[in-house]
Design a protein around this motif. Structure first.
Motif, PDB file in Angstrom:
ATOM      1  N   VAL A 160       0.883  -1.154   0.130  1.00 51.01           N
ATOM      2  CA  VAL A 160       0.062  -0.184   0.075  1.00 51.01           C
ATOM      3  C   VAL A 160       0.869   1.339  -0.045  1.00 51.01           C
ATOM      4  O   VAL A 160       0.601   2.210  -0.628  1.00 51.01           O
ATOM      5  CB  VAL A 160      -0.952   0.006   1.212  1.00 51.01           C
ATOM      6  N   ALA A 161       1.916   1.317   0.790  1.00 53.40           N
ATOM      7  CA  ALA A 161       2.780   2.572   0.779  1.00 53.40           C
ATOM      8  C   ALA A 161       3.393   2.769  -0.613  1.00 53.40           C
ATOM      9  O   ALA A 161       3.779   3.784  -0.901  1.00 53.40           O
ATOM     10  CB  ALA A 161       4.022   2.046   1.909  1.00 53.40           C
ATOM     11  N   GLN A 162       3.816   1.690  -1.334  1.00 59.15           N
ATOM     12  CA  GLN A 162       4.475   1.824  -2.494  1.00 59.15           C
ATOM     13  C   GLN A 162       3.505   2.303  -3.452  1.00 59.15           C
ATOM     14  O   GLN A 162       3.806   3.221  -4.435  1.00 59.15           O
ATOM     15  CB  GLN A 162       5.026   0.453  -2.989  1.00 59.15           C
ATOM     16  N   PHE A 163       2.283   1.676  -3.534  1.00 55.31           N
ATOM     17  CA  PHE A 163       1.145   2.267  -4.339  1.00 55.31           C
ATOM     18  C   PHE A 163       0.995   3.772  -4.011  1.00 55.31           C
ATOM     19  O   PHE A 163       0.952   4.675  -5.027  1.00 55.31           O
ATOM     20  CB  PHE A 163      -0.285   1.676  -3.975  1.00 55.31           C
ATOM     21  N   LEU A 164       0.959   4.431  -2.702  1.00 52.21           N
ATOM     22  CA  LEU A 164       0.566   5.883  -2.478  1.00 52.21           C
ATOM     23  C   LEU A 164       1.748   6.549  -2.914  1.00 52.21           C
ATOM     24  O   LEU A 164       1.601   7.647  -3.542  1.00 52.21           O
ATOM     25  CB  LEU A 164       0.428   5.878  -0.954  1.00 52.21           C
TER      26      LEU A 164
ATOM     27  N   GLY B 205       3.452   6.504  -5.320  1.00 53.81           N
ATOM     28  CA  GLY B 205       3.381   6.542  -7.055  1.00 53.81           C
ATOM     29  C   GLY B 205       2.591   7.515  -7.301  1.00 53.81           C
ATOM     30  O   GLY B 205       2.089   7.392  -8.551  1.00 53.81           O
ATOM     31  N   HIS B 206       1.386   7.628  -6.187  1.00 53.28           N
ATOM     32  CA  HIS B 206       0.146   8.339  -6.787  1.00 53.28           C
ATOM     33  C   HIS B 206       0.302   9.784  -6.914  1.00 53.28           C
ATOM     34  O   HIS B 206       0.872  10.411  -5.900  1.00 53.28           O
ATOM     35  CB  HIS B 206      -0.930   8.043  -5.849  1.00 53.28           C
ATOM     36  N   PRO B 207      -0.094  10.466  -8.042  1.00 54.21           N
ATOM     37  CA  PRO B 207       0.115  11.932  -7.971  1.00 54.21           C
ATOM     38  C   PRO B 207      -0.358  12.936  -7.141  1.00 54.21           C
ATOM     39  O   PRO B 207      -0.215  13.791  -6.941  1.00 54.21           O
ATOM     40  CB  PRO B 207      -0.495  12.224  -9.372  1.00 54.21           C
ATOM     41  N   GLN B 208      -1.708  12.306  -6.486  1.00 57.70           N
ATOM     42  CA  GLN B 208      -2.195  13.208  -5.402  1.00 57.70           C
ATOM     43  C   GLN B 208      -1.716  12.937  -4.023  1.00 57.70           C
ATOM     44  O   GLN B 208      -2.192  13.584  -2.983  1.00 57.70           O
ATOM     45  CB  GLN B 208      -3.865  12.618  -5.415  1.00 57.70           C
ATOM     46  N   VAL B 209      -0.766  11.972  -3.635  1.00 54.09           N
ATOM     47  CA  VAL B 209      -0.038  11.842  -2.622  1.00 54.09           C
ATOM     48  C   VAL B 209       0.950  12.716  -2.642  1.00 54.09           C
ATOM     49  O   VAL B 209       1.934  12.460  -3.452  1.00 54.09           O
ATOM     50  CB  VAL B 209       0.024  10.453  -2.415  1.00 54.09           C
ATOM     51  N   GLN B 210       1.261  13.750  -1.518  1.00 51.20           N
ATOM     52  CA  GLN B 210       2.499  14.477  -1.701  1.00 51.20           C
ATOM     53  C   GLN B 210       3.778  13.812  -0.775  1.00 51.20           C
ATOM     54  O   GLN B 210       4.789  14.126  -0.962  1.00 51.20           O
ATOM     55  CB  GLN B 210       2.091  15.628  -0.716  1.00 51.20           C
ATOM     56  N   GLN B 211       3.411  12.980   0.262  1.00 54.73           N
ATOM     57  CA  GLN B 211       4.423  12.278   0.914  1.00 54.73           C
ATOM     58  C   GLN B 211       3.772  10.830   1.718  1.00 54.73           C
ATOM     59  O   GLN B 211       2.714  10.759   2.190  1.00 54.73           O
ATOM     60  CB  GLN B 211       4.687  12.983   2.241  1.00 54.73           C
ATOM     61  N   VAL B 212       4.587   9.979   1.603  1.00 57.70           N
ATOM     62  CA  VAL B 212       4.344   8.684   2.488  1.00 57.70           C
ATOM     63  C   VAL B 212       5.148   8.630   3.555  1.00 57.70           C
ATOM     64  O   VAL B 212       6.454   8.497   3.275  1.00 57.70           O
ATOM     65  CB  VAL B 212       4.143   7.581   1.627  1.00 57.70           C
TER      66      VAL B 212
ATOM     67  N   PRO C  96      12.351   3.692   0.901  1.00 55.03           N
ATOM     68  CA  PRO C  96      13.516   4.186   0.865  1.00 55.03           C
ATOM     69  C   PRO C  96      13.409   5.662   1.018  1.00 55.03           C
ATOM     70  O   PRO C  96      14.465   6.427   1.536  1.00 55.03           O
ATOM     71  CB  PRO C  96      13.988   3.859  -0.465  1.00 55.03           C
ATOM     72  N   THR C  97      12.272   6.355   0.960  1.00 54.69           N
ATOM     73  CA  THR C  97      11.906   7.724   1.317  1.00 54.69           C
ATOM     74  C   THR C  97      11.908   7.982   2.987  1.00 54.69           C
ATOM     75  O   THR C  97      11.807   9.407   3.165  1.00 54.69           O
ATOM     76  CB  THR C  97      10.578   8.236   0.512  1.00 54.69           C
TER      77      THR C  97
ATOM     78  N   MET D 295       1.341  -0.043   9.993  1.00 54.78           N
ATOM     79  CA  MET D 295       0.893   1.386  10.133  1.00 54.78           C
ATOM     80  C   MET D 295       1.604   2.542   9.163  1.00 54.78           C
ATOM     81  O   MET D 295       2.959   2.081   8.904  1.00 54.78           O
ATOM     82  CB  MET D 295       1.178   2.080  11.488  1.00 54.78           C
ATOM     83  N   LEU D 296       0.854   3.264   8.592  1.00 59.61           N
ATOM     84  CA  LEU D 296       1.703   4.150   7.829  1.00 59.61           C
ATOM     85  C   LEU D 296       0.709   5.351   7.550  1.00 59.61           C
ATOM     86  O   LEU D 296      -0.347   5.535   8.055  1.00 59.61           O
ATOM     87  CB  LEU D 296       1.759   3.750   6.307  1.00 59.61           C
ATOM     88  N   ALA D 297       1.309   6.741   7.403  1.00 58.23           N
ATOM     89  CA  ALA D 297       0.764   7.852   7.177  1.00 58.23           C
ATOM     90  C   ALA D 297       1.183   8.369   5.887  1.00 58.23           C
ATOM     91  O   ALA D 297       2.189   8.390   5.437  1.00 58.23           O
ATOM     92  CB  ALA D 297       1.215   8.714   8.217  1.00 58.23           C
ATOM     93  N   PHE D 298       0.185   9.247   5.323  1.00 57.29           N
ATOM     94  CA  PHE D 298       0.233  10.025   3.961  1.00 57.29           C
ATOM     95  C   PHE D 298      -0.446  11.287   3.860  1.00 57.29           C
ATOM     96  O   PHE D 298      -1.349  11.320   4.577  1.00 57.29           O
ATOM     97  CB  PHE D 298      -0.007   9.025   2.952  1.00 57.29           C
ATOM     98  N   GLU D 299       0.072  12.002   3.135  1.00 63.34           N
ATOM     99  CA  GLU D 299      -0.362  13.565   3.000  1.00 63.34           C
ATOM    100  C   GLU D 299      -0.947  13.786   1.949  1.00 63.34           C
ATOM    101  O   GLU D 299      -0.514  13.399   0.738  1.00 63.34           O
ATOM    102  CB  GLU D 299       0.907  14.561   3.087  1.00 63.34           C
ATOM    103  N   VAL D 300      -2.175  14.247   1.702  1.00 63.66           N
ATOM    104  CA  VAL D 300      -2.770  15.036   0.614  1.00 63.66           C
ATOM    105  C   VAL D 300      -2.714  16.364   0.789  1.00 63.66           C
ATOM    106  O   VAL D 300      -2.328  16.740   1.652  1.00 63.66           O
ATOM    107  CB  VAL D 300      -4.375  14.075   0.270  1.00 63.66           C
ATOM    108  N   ALA D 301      -3.400  16.997  -0.207  1.00 63.67           N
ATOM    109  CA  ALA D 301      -3.163  18.668  -0.289  1.00 63.67           C
ATOM    110  C   ALA D 301      -3.590  19.132   0.988  1.00 63.67           C
ATOM    111  O   ALA D 301      -2.876  20.171   1.403  1.00 63.67           O
ATOM    112  CB  ALA D 301      -3.960  19.102  -1.585  1.00 63.67           C
ATOM    113  N   ASP D 302      -4.737  19.069   1.300  1.00 62.01           N
ATOM    114  CA  ASP D 302      -5.076  19.836   2.590  1.00 62.01           C
ATOM    115  C   ASP D 302      -6.431  18.908   3.272  1.00 62.01           C
ATOM    116  O   ASP D 302      -6.617  17.838   2.783  1.00 62.01           O
ATOM    117  CB  ASP D 302      -5.615  21.103   2.250  1.00 62.01           C
TER     118      ASP D 302
END
Ligand code: LCS
Length: 390
Positions: free
Chosen positions: A270-274, A276-283, A289-290, A307-314
């Motif tokens: 799921v982290a790898q998918f997120l 690579g997604h254009p709407q996701v700013q950070q995982v 590796p990031t 557990m993971l966290a990801f960021e979208v625009a707002d």
């Protein structure tokens, strides 16, 4: 014979000979136990002789769970309690007196922060919050009155890691106790006591119970500390785990290894998918590796967890995303078999002032995902639908 780490997760704590051969420890629904005689009654009541006498001070089902917790974490003794917060509160009150000082992460579960700020600070304990990713920050915060270095790794919700070996070295140089919240990693992925941490605490509500159907907590550490915690503080606070709940946690632990294998694999996918997604700013996931501490994760963890966290625009992008999910459940908590998603700034960390939230990496567009054990492709497809709705 030394067993592989999966084996004790199936058998730990079980003692069939003590329970008429029962292979599953019975649920002892007894609030009181009779003393064998006057002398032993006095000794058991004082905690000087093993034995059961009153529900608040333990029972055989709870003891089976405590034995399992010791085996899992490699600890001398354990205390099972009603919740993770009961475990953390009991630990701090056992270790601290008014006038003492604690060093704790700026980024950690918000109710632990609230315990320090709203209960222990008015009681007379001083607290310094540090960037826990920097062991030198712990060292710099130490005072003559420092009694506890507190660690939470990976941290809730943004998965920052604490370098256990480095912080333990700092603590030992000053004779200070280290306490680690191992809830996110679980003993399958990380064994803090083996790295020299003194005491481990858990919200067993999460991966140990594992099915989102109970609330429980645990403390594992040296026998003398756990005895003091049980007989001096827990006896007074009374955050007792119900026998039925102790049994459910023990049952959950039997499949912990299996579930963790699936969580580790699913969360990475799921982290790898997120990522690579254009709407996701950070995982944020320690297995990517990031992640700035991927090398540390590889050193001190055997798997990176669910557990993971990801960021979208707002905030509104995050809200549109979560309102378009059907498989992932919009819910707090974590470590369930089902995938749960939540918006930290408005939910688990809503009580933290915005400035402080941002310093802990909790931006308005941050979403936290507790990846479940469903098929990874189904979870990814659901998230893809949500992301398309942004
Ligand atoms: N430690 C950590 C790392 C946690 O995430 C939680 C609860 C606790 C301790 C407290 O455990 P409890 O008393 O709830 O058993 N974390 C939650 C969360 O992130 N959402 O809901 C609860």
């Amino acid at each position: 014979m030394a067993y592989a780490r999966e084996t004790p997760m199936v058998h730990a704590g079980e003692d069939p000979a003590a329970h008429f051969g029962a292979l599953s420890t019975p649920i002892y629904d007894a609030a009181v136990f009779a003393f064998p005689d006057a002398a032993q009654g006095a000794a058991i009541h004082a905690g000087e002789q093993p034995g059961y006498f009153y529900g608040r001070m333990g029972n055989p089902t709870q003891a089976a769970l405590e034995a399992a917790l010791c085996a899992l974490e490699g600890g001398e003794a354990a205390l099972a309690l009603a919740s993770g917060m009961a475990a953390i509160t009991t630990t701090f009150l056992t270790l601290l007196r008014p006038g003492d000082h604690v060093v704790a992460p700026l980024a950690m579960y918000a109710t632990t922060t609230a315990l320090l700020d709203e209960v222990l600070t008015p009681w007379g304990v001083a607290v310094t919050y540090v960037d826990a990713t920097d062991p030198a920050a712990y060292a710099a915060a130490i005072r003559p009155t420092t009694k506890v270095l507190y660690l939470e790794s990976p941290a809730n919700p943004r998965l920052q890691l604490v370098d256990m070996a480095a912080v333990v070295a700092v603590a030992r140089a000053h004779g200070i106790t280290t306490v680690m919240d191992n809830t996110f990693a679980t003993p399958y992925n990380q064994q803090p006591l083996h790295w020299g941490v003194d005491i481990v605490v858990h919200s067993a509500t999460k991966y140990l119970g594992g099915h989102g159907d109970l609330t429980a907590g645990a403390i594992v550490g040296p026998a003398a500390f756990v005895h003091d915690a049980r007989w001096r503080i827990h006896k007074i606070l009374g955050g007792v785990i119900a026998p039925q709940t102790a049994w459910l946690v023990l049952r959950g632990i039997k499949t912990l290894a299996l579930r963790m294998v699936q969580y580790n694999a699913n969360a990475l996918a799921v982290a790898q998918f997120l990522a690579g997604h254009p709407q996701v700013q950070q995982v944020a996931y320690p297995g990517l590796p990031t992640h700035p501490q991927q090398a540390l994760a590889a050193r001190q963890m055997t798997g990176c967890g669910g557990m993971l966290a990801f960021e979208v625009a707002d905030l509104s992008a995050g809200q549109r995303l979560i309102d378009h999910l059907t498989l992932c459940q919009l819910a707090v908590s974590l470590g369930d078999v089902a995938t749960l998603i939540q918006h930290s700034a408005s939910m688990t960390h809503a009580a933290v002032p915005r400035e402080r939230r941002l310093a802990a990496g909790i931006t308005d567009g941050l979403l936290r995902l507790s990846v479940g054990i469903e098929d990874a492709n189904d979870i990814i497809a659901d998230l893809a639908t949500g992301l398309a709705a942004i």
